[in-house]
Scaffold this motif. Sequence first.
Motif, PDB file in Angstrom:
ATOM      1  N   THR A  12       4.591  -3.697 107.209  1.00  0.00           N
ATOM      2  CA  THR A  12       3.797  -3.206 106.083  1.00  0.00           C
ATOM      3  C   THR A  12       4.376  -1.882 105.601  1.00  0.00           C
ATOM      4  O   THR A  12       5.134  -1.230 106.318  1.00  0.00           O
ATOM      5  CB  THR A  12       2.325  -2.977 106.477  1.00  0.00           C
ATOM      6  N   TYR A  42       6.319  -4.315  97.731  1.00  0.00           N
ATOM      7  CA  TYR A  42       6.451  -5.611  98.400  1.00  0.00           C
ATOM      8  C   TYR A  42       7.285  -6.585  97.570  1.00  0.00           C
ATOM      9  O   TYR A  42       7.888  -7.498  98.109  1.00  0.00           O
ATOM     10  CB  TYR A  42       5.083  -6.222  98.698  1.00  0.00           C
ATOM     11  N   LYS A  47      12.017  -8.441 103.071  1.00  0.00           N
ATOM     12  CA  LYS A  47      11.131  -8.515 104.242  1.00  0.00           C
ATOM     13  C   LYS A  47      11.736  -7.898 105.493  1.00  0.00           C
ATOM     14  O   LYS A  47      11.044  -7.274 106.275  1.00  0.00           O
ATOM     15  CB  LYS A  47      10.718  -9.959 104.508  1.00  0.00           C
ATOM     16  N   LYS A  48      13.045  -8.066 105.661  1.00  0.00           N
ATOM     17  CA  LYS A  48      13.667  -7.550 106.889  1.00  0.00           C
ATOM     18  C   LYS A  48      13.636  -6.018 106.953  1.00  0.00           C
ATOM     19  O   LYS A  48      13.827  -5.445 108.017  1.00  0.00           O
ATOM     20  CB  LYS A  48      15.080  -8.076 107.061  1.00  0.00           C
ATOM     21  N   LEU A  50      10.932  -4.150 105.624  1.00  0.00           N
ATOM     22  CA  LEU A  50       9.566  -3.668 105.434  1.00  0.00           C
ATOM     23  C   LEU A  50       9.081  -2.755 106.560  1.00  0.00           C
ATOM     24  O   LEU A  50       8.397  -1.773 106.305  1.00  0.00           O
ATOM     25  CB  LEU A  50       8.584  -4.836 105.281  1.00  0.00           C
TER      26      LEU A  50
END
Length: 90
Positions: A12, A42, A47-48, A50
Amino acid sequence: SVVLNEGFGMPTIAVDTHVFRVSNRTGLAYGKNPDDVQENLYKVVPKKYLKKAGHTLLLHGRYTCKARNPLCGKCVVYKICNFKDKLKYV
């Protein structure tokens, strides 16, 4: 978001004042409030990255992209930054 990231290892991004400022100044993720910025981060942060992106943006805002006297001349993203007043701080 901080508790989820740090306590539970969830990917997050917590948007504090530093992350909010850096995201808006650089053009990484615009928003009128922290929730908007978080939602837009976002969309652009893979994602890797975050889990560590929030910390990286926070530290950049704390030590380089300061609120009152940003160190634009030492900034690693100066060339792609959208901060309209950056020339004052070079």
